[in-house]
Design a protein around this motif. Structure first.
Motif, PDB file in Angstrom:
ATOM      1  N   MET A   1       0.862  -1.129  -0.032  1.00  0.00           N
ATOM      2  CA  MET A   1      -0.053   0.090   0.196  1.00  0.00           C
ATOM      3  C   MET A   1       0.907   1.331   0.022  1.00  0.00           C
ATOM      4  SD  MET A   1      -2.908   0.920   2.746  1.00  0.00           S
ATOM      5  CE  MET A   1      -4.566   0.228   2.050  1.00  0.00           C
ATOM      6  N   THR A   2       0.570   2.226  -0.885  1.00  0.00           N
ATOM      7  CA  THR A   2       1.588   3.357  -0.901  1.00  0.00           C
ATOM      8  C   THR A   2       0.964   4.243   0.121  1.00  0.00           C
ATOM      9  OG1 THR A   2      -0.124   4.663  -2.319  1.00  0.00           O
ATOM     10  CG2 THR A   2       1.345   3.187  -3.591  1.00  0.00           C
ATOM     11  N   ASP A   3       1.926   5.417   0.140  1.00  0.00           N
ATOM     12  CA  ASP A   3       1.642   6.301   1.468  1.00  0.00           C
ATOM     13  C   ASP A   3       0.328   6.989   0.987  1.00  0.00           C
ATOM     14  OD1 ASP A   3       3.976   5.552   2.704  1.00  0.00           O
ATOM     15  OD2 ASP A   3       5.252   7.337   1.673  1.00  0.00           O
ATOM     16  N   ALA A   4       0.204   7.414  -0.185  1.00  0.00           N
ATOM     17  CA  ALA A   4      -1.054   8.211  -0.420  1.00  0.00           C
ATOM     18  C   ALA A   4      -2.165   7.231  -0.305  1.00  0.00           C
ATOM     19  CB  ALA A   4      -1.024   8.408  -2.120  1.00  0.00           C
ATOM     20  N   ALA A   5      -2.272   5.893  -0.394  1.00  0.00           N
ATOM     21  CA  ALA A   5      -3.300   4.986  -0.159  1.00  0.00           C
ATOM     22  C   ALA A   5      -3.540   5.040   1.338  1.00  0.00           C
ATOM     23  CB  ALA A   5      -3.144   3.842  -1.082  1.00  0.00           C
ATOM     24  N   ARG A   6      -2.668   4.778   2.015  1.00  0.00           N
ATOM     25  CA  ARG A   6      -2.592   4.855   3.437  1.00  0.00           C
ATOM     26  C   ARG A   6      -3.097   6.144   4.125  1.00  0.00           C
ATOM     27  NH1 ARG A   6       2.722   3.542   4.051  1.00  0.00           N
ATOM     28  NH2 ARG A   6       2.697   1.490   3.603  1.00  0.00           N
ATOM     29  N   LEU A   7      -2.922   7.290   3.578  1.00  0.00           N
ATOM     30  CA  LEU A   7      -3.471   8.472   4.024  1.00  0.00           C
ATOM     31  C   LEU A   7      -4.892   8.635   3.777  1.00  0.00           C
ATOM     32  CD1 LEU A   7      -2.834  11.540   5.168  1.00  0.00           C
ATOM     33  CD2 LEU A   7      -2.356  12.135   2.851  1.00  0.00           C
ATOM     34  N   GLU A   8      -5.302   8.356   2.210  1.00  0.00           N
ATOM     35  CA  GLU A   8      -6.531   8.305   2.002  1.00  0.00           C
ATOM     36  C   GLU A   8      -7.488   7.328   2.768  1.00  0.00           C
ATOM     37  OE1 GLU A   8      -6.690   7.456  -2.092  1.00  0.00           O
ATOM     38  OE2 GLU A   8      -6.369   9.422  -2.556  1.00  0.00           O
ATOM     39  N   ALA A   9      -6.855   6.185   3.173  1.00  0.00           N
ATOM     40  CA  ALA A   9      -7.693   5.196   4.190  1.00  0.00           C
ATOM     41  C   ALA A   9      -7.864   5.644   5.395  1.00  0.00           C
ATOM     42  CB  ALA A   9      -7.047   4.040   4.307  1.00  0.00           C
TER      43      ALA A   9
END
Length: 106
Positions: A1-9
């Protein structure tokens, strides 16, 4: 999971996260024109709502407005991030709509 995806989650609700995820390839390419219109409308409403909340929180932080909830807002970075993520998803959907419109003219 990318950092952007983690932030969005972390920032988005489950429904918003699903909507944002569907704005990425290859899911967006499988949507019909009506589904794209509906997704754009829902993303626009959610982004505008998040932006309005962030503005209200900013006024609370500066002391210009009374607290909306039980406690006054201390920062609004999460709400700003949510609005940005929703706006980016909206831009992807609108780009796909423009791509399809250009392809139809050919």
């Amino acid at each position: 999971m990318t950092d952007a995806a983690r932030l969005e989650a972390r920032l988005l609700t489950a429904a918003e996260l699903e909507l944002v995820a569907s704005s990425r390839a290859p899911e967006i390419e499988l949507k019909s024109d009506d589904e794209l219109k509906a997704a754009a409308r829902r993303l626009r409403e959610a982004a505008n709502r998040a932006k309005a909340i962030a503005q209200r929180q900013q006024r609370e932080i500066r002391g210009k407005a009374a607290p909306h909830g039980a406690r006054p807002a201390k920062d609004n970075l999460g709400t700003i991030g949510k609005a940005q993520a929703l706006r980016a998803a909206l831009e992807r959907v609108e780009a796909e709509q423009r791509r399809r419109a250009a392809a139809a003219l050919r």
